[in-house]
Design an enzyme around this catalytic site. Structure first.
Site, PDB file in Angstrom:
ATOM      1  N   ARG A   1      41.478 -25.756  12.402  1.00 37.39           N
ATOM      2  CA  ARG A   1      41.668 -24.660  13.360  1.00 37.39           C
ATOM      3  C   ARG A   1      41.823 -23.312  12.664  1.00 37.39           C
ATOM      4  O   ARG A   1      41.455 -22.274  13.209  1.00 37.39           O
ATOM      5  CB  ARG A   1      42.916 -24.902  14.224  1.00 37.39           C
ATOM      6  CG  ARG A   1      42.785 -26.033  15.217  1.00 37.39           C
ATOM      7  CD  ARG A   1      43.931 -25.942  16.241  1.00 37.39           C
ATOM      8  NE  ARG A   1      44.134 -27.172  16.976  1.00 37.39           N
ATOM      9  CZ  ARG A   1      43.467 -27.522  18.075  1.00 37.39           C
ATOM     10  NH1 ARG A   1      42.541 -26.746  18.565  1.00 37.39           N
ATOM     11  NH2 ARG A   1      43.728 -28.662  18.687  1.00 37.39           N
TER      12      ARG A   1
ATOM     13  N   PHE B   1      28.659 -29.946  17.010  1.00 36.16           N
ATOM     14  CA  PHE B   1      30.117 -29.976  16.988  1.00 36.16           C
ATOM     15  C   PHE B   1      30.618 -28.963  15.972  1.00 36.16           C
ATOM     16  O   PHE B   1      30.308 -29.056  14.789  1.00 36.16           O
ATOM     17  CB  PHE B   1      30.662 -31.366  16.671  1.00 36.16           C
ATOM     18  CG  PHE B   1      32.123 -31.465  16.968  1.00 36.16           C
ATOM     19  CD1 PHE B   1      32.559 -31.785  18.251  1.00 36.16           C
ATOM     20  CD2 PHE B   1      33.066 -31.200  15.990  1.00 36.16           C
ATOM     21  CE1 PHE B   1      33.919 -31.839  18.540  1.00 36.16           C
ATOM     22  CE2 PHE B   1      34.427 -31.243  16.274  1.00 36.16           C
ATOM     23  CZ  PHE B   1      34.853 -31.568  17.550  1.00 36.16           C
ATOM     24  N   VAL B   2      31.370 -27.992  16.439  1.00 36.96           N
ATOM     25  CA  VAL B   2      31.818 -26.909  15.560  1.00 36.96           C
ATOM     26  C   VAL B   2      33.340 -26.901  15.424  1.00 36.96           C
ATOM     27  O   VAL B   2      34.055 -27.387  16.299  1.00 36.96           O
ATOM     28  CB  VAL B   2      31.336 -25.530  16.071  1.00 36.96           C
ATOM     29  CG1 VAL B   2      29.826 -25.417  15.964  1.00 36.96           C
ATOM     30  CG2 VAL B   2      31.788 -25.277  17.506  1.00 36.96           C
TER      31      VAL B   2
ATOM     32  N   LYS C   1      44.729 -25.711  22.734  1.00 35.43           N
ATOM     33  CA  LYS C   1      45.195 -24.802  21.700  1.00 35.43           C
ATOM     34  C   LYS C   1      44.061 -23.958  21.151  1.00 35.43           C
ATOM     35  O   LYS C   1      44.265 -22.967  20.463  1.00 35.43           O
ATOM     36  CB  LYS C   1      45.776 -25.622  20.528  1.00 35.43           C
ATOM     37  CG  LYS C   1      46.853 -26.595  20.925  1.00 35.43           C
ATOM     38  CD  LYS C   1      47.217 -27.477  19.693  1.00 35.43           C
ATOM     39  CE  LYS C   1      47.933 -28.713  20.116  1.00 35.43           C
ATOM     40  NZ  LYS C   1      48.082 -29.660  18.978  1.00 35.43           N
ATOM     41  N   GLY C   2      42.839 -24.382  21.450  1.00 37.55           N
ATOM     42  CA  GLY C   2      41.657 -23.829  20.787  1.00 37.55           C
ATOM     43  C   GLY C   2      41.446 -22.330  20.952  1.00 37.55           C
ATOM     44  O   GLY C   2      40.845 -21.686  20.094  1.00 37.55           O
TER      45      GLY C   2
ATOM     46  N   LYS D   1      28.024 -23.501  24.677  1.00 37.63           N
ATOM     47  CA  LYS D   1      27.090 -24.572  24.313  1.00 37.63           C
ATOM     48  C   LYS D   1      26.332 -24.935  25.584  1.00 37.63           C
ATOM     49  O   LYS D   1      26.545 -25.997  26.167  1.00 37.63           O
ATOM     50  CB  LYS D   1      27.927 -25.777  23.864  1.00 37.63           C
ATOM     51  CG  LYS D   1      27.652 -26.303  22.488  1.00 37.63           C
ATOM     52  CD  LYS D   1      28.320 -27.664  22.328  1.00 37.63           C
ATOM     53  CE  LYS D   1      29.494 -27.642  21.408  1.00 37.63           C
ATOM     54  NZ  LYS D   1      30.027 -29.005  21.142  1.00 37.63           N
TER      55      LYS D   1
ATOM     56  N   ASP E   1      39.057 -27.438  16.642  1.00 35.38           N
ATOM     57  CA  ASP E   1      39.482 -28.500  15.727  1.00 35.38           C
ATOM     58  C   ASP E   1      38.565 -29.708  15.769  1.00 35.38           C
ATOM     59  O   ASP E   1      37.810 -29.925  16.722  1.00 35.38           O
ATOM     60  CB  ASP E   1      40.876 -28.987  16.115  1.00 35.38           C
ATOM     61  CG  ASP E   1      40.867 -29.806  17.414  1.00 35.38           C
ATOM     62  OD1 ASP E   1      40.348 -29.296  18.430  1.00 35.38           O
ATOM     63  OD2 ASP E   1      41.338 -30.950  17.400  1.00 35.38           O
TER      64      ASP E   1
ATOM     65  N   ASP F   1      31.623 -26.395  26.958  1.00 38.27           N
ATOM     66  CA  ASP F   1      30.748 -27.492  26.557  1.00 38.27           C
ATOM     67  C   ASP F   1      30.143 -28.111  27.819  1.00 38.27           C
ATOM     68  O   ASP F   1      29.188 -27.568  28.374  1.00 38.27           O
ATOM     69  CB  ASP F   1      31.599 -28.475  25.735  1.00 38.27           C
ATOM     70  CG  ASP F   1      30.806 -29.604  25.117  1.00 38.27           C
ATOM     71  OD1 ASP F   1      29.594 -29.456  24.929  1.00 38.27           O
ATOM     72  OD2 ASP F   1      31.397 -30.656  24.801  1.00 38.27           O
TER      73      ASP F   1
ATOM     74  N   GLU G   1      38.811 -18.843  26.783  1.00 37.10           N
ATOM     75  CA  GLU G   1      38.555 -20.193  26.277  1.00 37.10           C
ATOM     76  C   GLU G   1      37.761 -20.114  24.982  1.00 37.10           C
ATOM     77  O   GLU G   1      37.015 -19.154  24.749  1.00 37.10           O
ATOM     78  CB  GLU G   1      37.808 -20.977  27.377  1.00 37.10           C
ATOM     79  CG  GLU G   1      37.392 -22.384  27.061  1.00 37.10           C
ATOM     80  CD  GLU G   1      38.521 -23.344  26.709  1.00 37.10           C
ATOM     81  OE1 GLU G   1      39.317 -23.010  25.826  1.00 37.10           O
ATOM     82  OE2 GLU G   1      38.544 -24.447  27.279  1.00 37.10           O
ATOM     83  N   ASP G   2      37.949 -21.114  24.130  1.00 34.18           N
ATOM     84  CA  ASP G   2      37.222 -21.141  22.863  1.00 34.18           C
ATOM     85  C   ASP G   2      35.747 -21.471  23.064  1.00 34.18           C
ATOM     86  O   ASP G   2      34.869 -20.808  22.520  1.00 34.18           O
ATOM     87  CB  ASP G   2      37.866 -22.132  21.872  1.00 34.18           C
ATOM     88  CG  ASP G   2      38.113 -23.518  22.477  1.00 34.18           C
ATOM     89  OD1 ASP G   2      37.766 -23.746  23.666  1.00 34.18           O
ATOM     90  OD2 ASP G   2      38.648 -24.382  21.766  1.00 34.18           O
TER      91      ASP G   2
HETATM   92  P1  IMP Z   1      34.277 -29.191  28.363  1.00 32.03           P
HETATM   93  O1  IMP Z   1      35.244 -29.566  29.447  1.00 32.03           O
HETATM   94  O2  IMP Z   1      33.319 -30.293  28.048  1.00 32.03           O
HETATM   95  O3  IMP Z   1      33.574 -27.890  28.590  1.00 32.03           O
HETATM   96  O4  IMP Z   1      35.113 -29.156  27.025  1.00 32.03           O
HETATM   97  C1  IMP Z   1      35.797 -28.068  26.618  1.00 32.03           C
HETATM   98  C2  IMP Z   1      36.761 -28.451  25.527  1.00 32.03           C
HETATM   99  O5  IMP Z   1      36.237 -29.446  24.635  1.00 32.03           O
HETATM  100  C3  IMP Z   1      36.986 -27.232  24.683  1.00 32.03           C
HETATM  101  O6  IMP Z   1      38.064 -26.484  25.194  1.00 32.03           O
HETATM  102  C4  IMP Z   1      37.248 -27.794  23.322  1.00 32.03           C
HETATM  103  O7  IMP Z   1      38.629 -28.059  23.192  1.00 32.03           O
HETATM  104  C5  IMP Z   1      36.493 -29.112  23.288  1.00 32.03           C
HETATM  105  N1  IMP Z   1      35.215 -28.953  22.562  1.00 32.03           N
HETATM  106  C6  IMP Z   1      33.977 -28.939  23.088  1.00 32.03           C
HETATM  107  N2  IMP Z   1      33.030 -28.777  22.133  1.00 32.03           N
HETATM  108  C7  IMP Z   1      33.713 -28.669  20.959  1.00 32.03           C
HETATM  109  C8  IMP Z   1      33.287 -28.479  19.595  1.00 32.03           C
HETATM  110  O8  IMP Z   1      32.100 -28.348  19.247  1.00 32.03           O
HETATM  111  N3  IMP Z   1      34.281 -28.431  18.666  1.00 32.03           N
HETATM  112  C9  IMP Z   1      35.600 -28.554  18.986  1.00 32.03           C
HETATM  113  N4  IMP Z   1      36.031 -28.733  20.244  1.00 32.03           N
HETATM  114  C10 IMP Z   1      35.098 -28.798  21.228  1.00 32.03           C
HETATM  115 MG    MG Z   2      40.137 -29.030  21.903  1.00 38.22          MG
END
Ligand code: IMP
Ligand code: MG
Length: 179
Positions: A159, A146-147, A38-39, A125, A153, A97, A93-94
């Site tokens: 959110r 962590f943001v 949802k981000g 990140k 969220d 990470d 994408e938001d």
């Molecule tokens: P990845 O697969 O590790 O790149 O994770 C991506 C997903 O993790 C994002 O779409 C977010 O939903 C969640 N996420 C990663 N870092 C944060 C953060 O700092 N705050 C909130 N959600 C995060």
């Molecule tokens: Mg998320």
């Protein structure tokens, strides 16, 4: 709660990204913008309202299994409604990470025969990256903190904040500490 990226900075950057995307897809009659629920919703709406190229929208929703049991294994909870074969796909994408979520989705979009696939991410990140993901349109590079806010969220909260913030539990005892 500490504001990391104020609302005005987000608005300015979103406008810049939109202008760039509008130029890059000026010749495309087959753009499909795919948001990751949802981000990405707040970012996606603000970005797409500024585009003038013809486009369709669709959504993915994913969740990762417990990282300790199966690191990087991403499950698709909601798949696209539209066929993307032969389309120009812009994935929105938001935050990127570790990169596992995006890696999985990008591979799937290409496998399904998209003509082109590009990634637009509000936050990067990059210090937390575990698998390589190319970001074509990047809003902001941030520290591995962590943001929350502007779609992001912590346990489904925050959110709707119009800015990006870092949760600091020491300063606000009512705010749970993210692990
Ligand atoms: P990845 O697969 O590790 O790149 O994770 C991506 C997903 O993790 C994002 O779409 C977010 O939903 C969640 N996420 C990663 N870092 C944060 C953060 O700092 N705050 C909130 N959600 C995060
Ligand atoms: Mg998320």
């Amino acid at each position: 709660m500490r504001v990391l990226i104020p609302q005005e900075d987000i608005e300015k950057r979103v406008a810049e990204l939109a202008a760039q995307i509008d130029r890059d897809y000026a010749q495309s009659e087959r753009l499909v913008c795919v948001g990751v629920l949802k981000g990405s919703v707040f970012f996606m709406v603000d970005l797409l309202k500024r585009l003038t190229v013809p486009l369709a929208i669709d959504f993915f929703q994913t969740s990762s299994y417990g990282s300790s049991t199966s690191p990087g294994e991403v499950r698709i909870r909601k798949d696209l409604d539209l066929s993307i074969r032969g389309k120009d796909v812009l994935l929105i994408e938001d935050i990127v990470d570790t990169g596992y979520t995006l890696r999985t989705i990008l591979d799937l979009l290409r496998f399904r025969g998209a003509r082109s696939v590009k990634l637009c991410a509000l936050l990067d990140k990059s210090a937390a990256r575990e698998v390589e993901v190319g970001i074509d349109y990047r809003g902001f590079e941030i520290e591995p903190l962590f943001v929350v806010g502007y779609g992001l969220d912590f346990d489904e909260r925050y959110r709707n904040l119009p800015f990006i913030a870092v949760l600091e539990s020491e300063d606000s005892p009512d705010v749970p500490s993210p692990s």
